[in-house]
Design an enzyme around this catalytic site. Sequence first.
Site, PDB file in Angstrom:
ATOM      1  N   LYS A 158     -14.384  11.816 -23.077  1.00 24.79           N
ATOM      2  CA  LYS A 158     -15.193  12.090 -21.875  1.00 24.79           C
ATOM      3  C   LYS A 158     -16.663  12.229 -22.230  1.00 24.79           C
ATOM      4  CE  LYS A 158     -15.474  16.474 -20.026  1.00 24.79           C
ATOM      5  NZ  LYS A 158     -16.899  16.803 -19.834  1.00 24.79           N
ATOM      6  N   ASN A 159     -16.943  13.090 -23.205  1.00 25.37           N
ATOM      7  CA  ASN A 159     -18.343  13.406 -23.485  1.00 25.37           C
ATOM      8  C   ASN A 159     -19.092  12.257 -24.156  1.00 25.37           C
ATOM      9  OD1 ASN A 159     -17.844  15.839 -22.337  1.00 25.37           O
ATOM     10  ND2 ASN A 159     -17.968  17.042 -24.224  1.00 25.37           N
TER      11      ASN A 159
ATOM     12  N   CYS B 207     -21.951  27.591 -12.476  1.00 24.88           N
ATOM     13  CA  CYS B 207     -22.249  28.365 -13.683  1.00 24.88           C
ATOM     14  C   CYS B 207     -20.945  28.930 -14.196  1.00 24.88           C
ATOM     15  CB  CYS B 207     -23.148  29.539 -13.339  1.00 24.88           C
ATOM     16  SG  CYS B 207     -24.855  29.230 -13.510  1.00 24.88           S
TER      17      CYS B 207
ATOM     18  N   ARG C 179     -26.527  27.895 -17.604  1.00 20.69           N
ATOM     19  CA  ARG C 179     -26.702  26.561 -18.197  1.00 20.69           C
ATOM     20  C   ARG C 179     -28.053  25.998 -17.770  1.00 20.69           C
ATOM     21  NH1 ARG C 179     -21.126  23.220 -18.165  1.00 20.69           N
ATOM     22  NH2 ARG C 179     -22.031  22.275 -19.997  1.00 20.69           N
TER      23      ARG C 179
ATOM     24  N   ASP D  96     -15.742  23.993 -27.153  1.00 19.00           N
ATOM     25  CA  ASP D  96     -14.736  23.440 -26.237  1.00 19.00           C
ATOM     26  C   ASP D  96     -13.302  23.688 -26.720  1.00 19.00           C
ATOM     27  OD1 ASP D  96     -16.745  22.602 -24.623  1.00 19.00           O
ATOM     28  OD2 ASP D  96     -16.465  20.460 -24.937  1.00 19.00           O
TER      29      ASP D  96
ATOM     30  N   ARG E 126     -10.518  17.023 -14.779  1.00 19.44           N
ATOM     31  CA  ARG E 126     -11.888  16.543 -15.023  1.00 19.44           C
ATOM     32  C   ARG E 126     -12.014  15.920 -16.404  1.00 19.44           C
ATOM     33  NH1 ARG E 126     -16.459  20.694 -13.674  1.00 19.44           N
ATOM     34  NH2 ARG E 126     -17.491  18.940 -14.640  1.00 19.44           N
TER      35      ARG E 126
HETATM   36  C1  UD1 Z   1     -22.090  19.453 -23.893  1.00 22.03           C
HETATM   37  C2  UD1 Z   1     -20.682  19.069 -23.563  1.00 22.03           C
HETATM   38  C3  UD1 Z   1     -19.807  20.311 -23.452  1.00 22.03           C
HETATM   39  C4  UD1 Z   1     -19.939  21.167 -24.686  1.00 22.03           C
HETATM   40  C5  UD1 Z   1     -21.393  21.444 -25.010  1.00 22.03           C
HETATM   41  C6  UD1 Z   1     -21.588  22.163 -26.331  1.00 22.03           C
HETATM   42  C7  UD1 Z   1     -20.902  17.037 -22.262  1.00 22.03           C
HETATM   43  C8  UD1 Z   1     -20.751  16.380 -20.931  1.00 22.03           C
HETATM   44  N1  UD1 Z   1     -20.651  18.348 -22.304  1.00 22.03           N
HETATM   45  O1  UD1 Z   1     -22.585  20.219 -22.801  1.00 22.03           O
HETATM   46  O2  UD1 Z   1     -18.467  19.899 -23.286  1.00 22.03           O
HETATM   47  O3  UD1 Z   1     -19.287  22.400 -24.465  1.00 22.03           O
HETATM   48  O4  UD1 Z   1     -22.119  20.212 -25.092  1.00 22.03           O
HETATM   49  O5  UD1 Z   1     -20.992  21.447 -27.376  1.00 22.03           O
HETATM   50  O6  UD1 Z   1     -21.179  16.392 -23.249  1.00 22.03           O
HETATM   51  N2  UD1 Z   1     -29.340  25.015 -23.269  1.00 22.03           N
HETATM   52  C9  UD1 Z   1     -30.584  25.504 -22.939  1.00 22.03           C
HETATM   53  N3  UD1 Z   1     -31.451  24.702 -22.270  1.00 22.03           N
HETATM   54  C10 UD1 Z   1     -31.142  23.410 -21.932  1.00 22.03           C
HETATM   55  C11 UD1 Z   1     -29.866  22.907 -22.278  1.00 22.03           C
HETATM   56  C12 UD1 Z   1     -28.989  23.742 -22.944  1.00 22.03           C
HETATM   57  O7  UD1 Z   1     -30.896  26.667 -23.232  1.00 22.03           O
HETATM   58  O8  UD1 Z   1     -31.994  22.724 -21.333  1.00 22.03           O
HETATM   59  C13 UD1 Z   1     -28.368  25.883 -23.978  1.00 22.03           C
HETATM   60  C14 UD1 Z   1     -27.093  26.132 -23.163  1.00 22.03           C
HETATM   61  O9  UD1 Z   1     -27.255  27.214 -22.277  1.00 22.03           O
HETATM   62  C15 UD1 Z   1     -26.099  26.427 -24.256  1.00 22.03           C
HETATM   63  C16 UD1 Z   1     -26.563  25.562 -25.418  1.00 22.03           C
HETATM   64  O10 UD1 Z   1     -27.911  25.203 -25.124  1.00 22.03           O
HETATM   65  O11 UD1 Z   1     -26.173  27.774 -24.638  1.00 22.03           O
HETATM   66  C17 UD1 Z   1     -25.751  24.316 -25.639  1.00 22.03           C
HETATM   67  O12 UD1 Z   1     -25.687  23.559 -24.440  1.00 22.03           O
HETATM   68  P1  UD1 Z   1     -25.637  21.968 -24.467  1.00 22.03           P
HETATM   69  O13 UD1 Z   1     -25.439  21.511 -25.876  1.00 22.03           O
HETATM   70  O14 UD1 Z   1     -26.825  21.450 -23.743  1.00 22.03           O
HETATM   71  O15 UD1 Z   1     -24.351  21.661 -23.637  1.00 22.03           O
HETATM   72  P2  UD1 Z   1     -24.135  20.477 -22.634  1.00 22.03           P
HETATM   73  O16 UD1 Z   1     -24.882  19.272 -23.084  1.00 22.03           O
HETATM   74  O17 UD1 Z   1     -24.345  20.985 -21.254  1.00 22.03           O
END
Ligand code: UD1
Length: 428
Positions: free
Chosen positions: A22-23, A116, A121, A305, A397
């Site tokens: 998926k990711n 959330c 996030r 995950d 999902r």
């Molecule tokens: C992706 C994966 C999700 C996985 C996560 C962490 C997809 C679709 N989803 O989610 O399954 O659990 O990586 O491996 O690929 N953060 C910020 N600011 C930002 C963005 C993120 O502070 O602008 C923080 C988040 O709150 C979190 C951390 O960074 O604490 C990691 O999030 P992130 O790696 O961005 O996760 P996703 O890309 O949303």
Amino acid sequence: MDEIRITGGVPLYGTVQVQGSKNAALPMMAASLLHRGVSVLRGCPRIADVFCMEEILQALGAVTWWNGHDLYLDCTEADGTEISGSYTGRMRSSVILLGVLLGRNGHGRLGYPGGCVIGRRPIDLHLYALRELGADLLEGPFFISAECGNLHGGTIVFPGKSVGAAEQAILAAVLAHGETVIENCACEPEILWLCRFLRCMGADIRGEGTERVIIRGVEILEGGDFQVPPDRIVAGTYLCACAATRGKIVLENAPEGELEAFLEVYRKIGGQYKVKSGKLIADGSGVRFPVPYLETAVYPGFPTDLQSPLMTVLATIPGKSHIREMIFEDRFKIAEELNRMGAAVAVCGRDAWIDGGRHLLGAEVCARELRGGAALMLAALAASGETAVRGYSYVCRGYEHICEDLAALGGRLKKDTGNYFYGKNTDQ
Ligand code: UD1
């Protein structure tokens, strides 16, 4: 249709195939918008999040179709520039389309990402990356609007690692003028796969899979034709199912190289595995050791995950285990549900203490998010008696045929629509 009934107590035994990731698929779908023509994603999982991204691309003007698990995306006329909150609220990762809209059209508008469910996030890192590449962003009450004459190369130094923000930066940089250097880039395998896909479209990317990625913008990208890699999280979930039920299973195409941190824990709790002729052969019959301390981390650390599926396994192991969730602060929602089944999990902030080995009993439990939902299904398989897992649509999902797969391994599952056991009848 949103409930699965599972009768547990049977060790899982048999062979299953791991679905496409998926990711990895979602950002590749977004990337297909960067070519005015057809791209193909082979082995793409047919899951709700992929369908949602497909709908968004269609709303932008793309024509899409499936041939089995091969997804064709014709983005010749996908010139729409606005994605409404009704989509972005459904799937947070749609935010990565902002950079793509900029790269393709020079402007775009996107509703705010919703939900959330596993913690705060934010998208500040996404917006920071786009600003560094020359985007002018306006954060209104309902939409984020982005404009740029032309995106230009820049230096992006992420203060913290984010998978989505790294993908955003890469997708925006491939068509920008000049060179972009991304420092402290997340290294998750899905980012590496996205870069490989973009390279097959003609992008100039170096350092993918490391903390320093260098991208030289190109004028135009070709159509991509690419195999979606197997899903490491689905593979890990099935290995947890094997461990929680003390079974023995074979995964036909598990990406074991992407699961090292998880497999190390698997070994420590008493699980065994070997890789033979491309198959991962796992034996969970000896699982019996608790985990004194484990924290989730960015790749190559233990994936957040797989934290919930592992919690289920630890609930079945006598002794005290301790997990600290470092990525998403509110990812322990299943603790309460596991306790309803007889487990003893105590949560305080980012920490969960599991007093394992209590007898798990069938109960009515409710999934509130994707991985937690899958973890509850595993708990149901390990418990005695029947468990009703509500909120199954969350699981859909990300898992294409988790019921069929678990039933093929001997699990006893049925839908709430009737006396139908997966794998034993052909309901639909
Ligand atoms: C992706 C994966 C999700 C996985 C996560 C962490 C997809 C679709 N989803 O989610 O399954 O659990 O990586 O491996 O690929 N953060 C910020 N600011 C930002 C963005 C993120 O502070 O602008 C923080 C988040 O709150 C979190 C951390 O960074 O604490 C990691 O999030 P992130 O790696 O961005 O996760 P996703 O890309 O949303």
